[in-house]
Design an enzyme around this catalytic site. Structure first.
Site, short mmCIF file in Angstrom:
data_model
loop_
_atom_site.label_atom_id
_atom_site.label_comp_id
_atom_site.label_asym_id
_atom_site.label_seq_id
_atom_site.Cartn_x
_atom_site.Cartn_y
_atom_site.Cartn_z
N LEU A 51 0.88 -1.16 0.00
CA LEU A 51 0.00 0.00 0.00
C LEU A 51 0.92 1.21 0.00
CD1 LEU A 51 -2.87 1.21 0.21
CD2 LEU A 51 -2.56 1.23 2.70
N ASN A 75 6.04 -3.68 6.78
CA ASN A 75 4.70 -3.09 6.84
C ASN A 75 4.76 -1.99 7.90
OD1 ASN A 75 1.93 -2.53 6.97
ND2 ASN A 75 1.61 -4.10 8.52
N THR A 316 -16.48 -8.00 21.61
CA THR A 316 -16.31 -6.55 21.55
C THR A 316 -15.67 -6.12 20.24
OG1 THR A 316 -15.77 -6.71 23.89
CG2 THR A 316 -15.48 -4.57 22.85
N ARG A 319 -18.11 -6.48 17.25
CA ARG A 319 -19.14 -5.43 17.31
C ARG A 319 -18.60 -4.11 16.76
NH1 ARG A 319 -21.51 -5.88 23.50
NH2 ARG A 319 -22.82 -7.74 23.24
#
Length: 589
Positions: A51, A75, A316, A319
């Protein structure tokens, strides 16, 4: 974020092995859609999916030293690369990439250079002169990294599980702040800050010192050669990031290339708390604001993709990852490749609502230390992989090494919540940016109550997830949960549902061991549940589970909640406003 994959010492230099490494590397292509690279030296392979953020034209990887005897696949972002280049006199760099300094630093300092790097990173470095290698991960674990071992004696290192899970006999999370060396065949911790020992600090709180440290952390992250923006939920952390960025963007290289008006991005259900607050902050700061909405069904439809990309079954994290996953796709479609985000503040300052019950400053400090050490398994994993799924990079200034050193050296008495003195959670951060002459934010935003991301995007999001799990997981299935999933046994139907999906994608025993477990209340560690006896009866990671603390807390139930029935016991019982908090704690501001 890029994707890296290294296969080292596999005793196979055949074309078939090279093809296999290329095949596995393509599983990481979402992380780096701009270029692919593969280097082979004997039975060692270094692959990279790029990227391009800095020097997009010439910074393709792997990277090399002058005579190409040292090879690196990286990275990350090295924010102090210009200073490091100046210190490396006599070295010639082949690219303008910020990561180009790593091979040259190794030439000068051997394995002892990693603490010199200021940034987020994971890398593998191969020294072809003696066929040795090292791998390292940044201090907190902002970038994701895994390590595995093959039956043929090979060592595998990958940005994601999916790069190695099918080919390794055993694999695990590569620990943050550590170095792995082929010379010793083991790990060594290179990151050793004062707070790591959990000794109680005593430096007096100075709001201006804290303010300057955070501003510096944000400013250094404006280093980019591509369009960028900020994630803005309207809460304290993301709003401060946006405010500081907007103040300092003018005059930077990024502003000259892409314009001085900041772009901001928010996601939520229609009418959610975050959308309203973010819109207000964006108007105040004058950003070009992009608001994305999703429905509960949109999120549910994406759950399988989210679990595949995030590589967890933690409730968590799933979500909160789903809205971020959906938003990242929209952001990337606008041509943006980098965003600055607010992760890490709650861990450093005791910002989660359960910290209202911290019994003393010693316990509060130890809990913040535990939370920071675990970030790589939760919020860092979410921020990194939710964005990387669409080729978007997330930078997190609250997790700047120098800023953490400043914030964690403050006497934790200053972080204690004291409602009699109107000191709510993260008061010392709010106070540091409470500037009457040159305000950073409107007062009511500066003192807005903490919302966990999965709550702030809309309360019905979590309620909808629980209802969906109810349709797919029966009571009979829950009775056998401990036999089906003896490790990290799911105790709710929602958790069981996520676990089934995860194990379909990642069936290996090693995979399930990469996910943390243990009870939690409103994102606490298991240790902090001891702070309030009632919490053991209400184990849910939502901020609303902090009974008597959150303005929209769940109603307190009489008696214990049966294992596996958390969703049904709460889903129809979530008031939006509570007249009388269960334990008498009222949030001011």
């Amino acid at each position: 974020m890029c994707g890296i994959l290294a296969v080292l010492g596999c005793s196979d230099d055949s074309q078939a092995k090279r093809v296999r490494v290329l095949e596995l590397s393509r599983r990481l292509k979402h992380r780096g859609p701009d270029w692919s690279g593969l280097y082979q030296h004997g039975d060692c392979y270094l692959a990279h999916q790029r990227l391009a953020i800095i020097d997009p034209a010439s910074g393709d990887q792997p990277l090399y030293n002058e005579d190409e005897t040292i090879v690196v696949t990286v990275n990350g972002e090295i924010y102090n690369h210009e200073q490091l280049r100046e210190s490396l006199t006599g070295h010639k760099f082949k690219t303008g990439s910020d990561c180009d300094v790593i091979a040259h630093l190794y030439e000068e300092h051997g394995e002892n250079f990693i603490d010199m790097l200021d940034g987020m990173f994971s890398f593998v470095l191969l020294d072809t002169r003696d066929n040795t290698y090292i791998a390292a991960r940044d201090a907190i674990g902002i970038t994701s990294l895994y390590i595995g071992w093959g039956l043929d004696g090979s060592v595998w290192i990958s940005s994601e599980l999916k790069g190695l899970n099918d080919d390794c006999e055993h694999f695990e999370v590569f620990p943050p702040g550590h170095l792995y060396s082929s010379k010793t065949g083991g790990f060594k911790r290179w990151y050793n800050p004062p707070w790591f020992s959990e000794a109680i600090p005593s430096t007096p709180y100075d709001p201006l010192v804290l303010r300057r440290a955070f501003e510096d952390a944000v400013i250094k992250r404006l280093m980019t050669d591509v369009p960028f923006g900020v994630l803005l939920s309207g809460g304290l952390d993301s709003s401060l990031v946006a405010s500081i960025t907007a103040r300092h963007l003018s005059g930077t290289k990024a502003a000259k290339q892409w314009g001085a008006q900041l772009h901001s991005f928010c996601v939520g259900l229609e009418g959610s708390p975050d959308l309203k607050a973010a819109r207000e902050v964006a108007d105040y700061l004058g950003t070009v604001h992009h608001e994305f909405t999703f429905t509960v069904q949109d999120g549910i439809d994406a759950i399988e993709d989210v679990i595949y990309h995030i590589e967890t079954y933690d409730v968590t994290t799933i979500r909160a990852s789903t809205p971020m996953f959906l938003m990242s796709r929209k952001i990337k479609s606008l041509g943006v490749k980098m965003v600055i985000s607010g992760e890490g503040s709650d861990e450093i300052f005791g910002g989660y609502l359960y910290f209202h019950k911290a019994p003393n400053k010693e316990e509060l400090h130890r809990e913040t230390c535990r939370k920071i050490k675990a970030l790589h398994q939760y919020d860092c994993l979410r921020a990194n992989k939710s964005t990387s799924a669409w080729g978007l990079e997330a930078r997190v200034p609250f997790l700047d090494k120098e800023f953490i050193n400043v914030a964690m050296s403050i006497d934790p008495e200053a972080k204690m919540i004291n409602m009699d003195e109107k000191r709510i959670e993260k008061w010392i951060l709010r106070r540091a940016f409470d500037d009457e002459d040159h305000p950073y934010l409107p007062k009511h935003i500066l003192y807005r109550q903490k919302e966990q991301f999965s709550d702030g995007v809309g309360y019905s999001w979590i309620d909808g997830l629980k209802a969906h799990a109810e349709l797919h997981v029966t009571d009979k299935m829950m009775l056998n949960a401990a036999h089906i999933f003896p490790f990290n046994t799911p105790v709710t139907k929602e958790a069981y549902y996520y676990r089934m999906i995860f194990e379909r994608f990642f069936p290996q025993n090693s995979a399930k061991l990469t996910v943390p477990g243990g009870a939690s209340i409103a994102c606490s560690t298991e240790k902090a549940i001891e702070w309030d006896a009632s919490w053991s009866k209400n184990l849910d990671p939502s901020g609303r589970a902090a009974l008597g603390v959150h303005n929209d807390a769940y109603k307190q139930k009489a008696g214990p909640i049966a294992t596996g029935n958390l969703a049904t016991s709460m889903i129809d019982d979530v008031p939006r406003m509570m007249d009388i908090p269960a334990h008498g704690v009222v949030i001011q501001g």
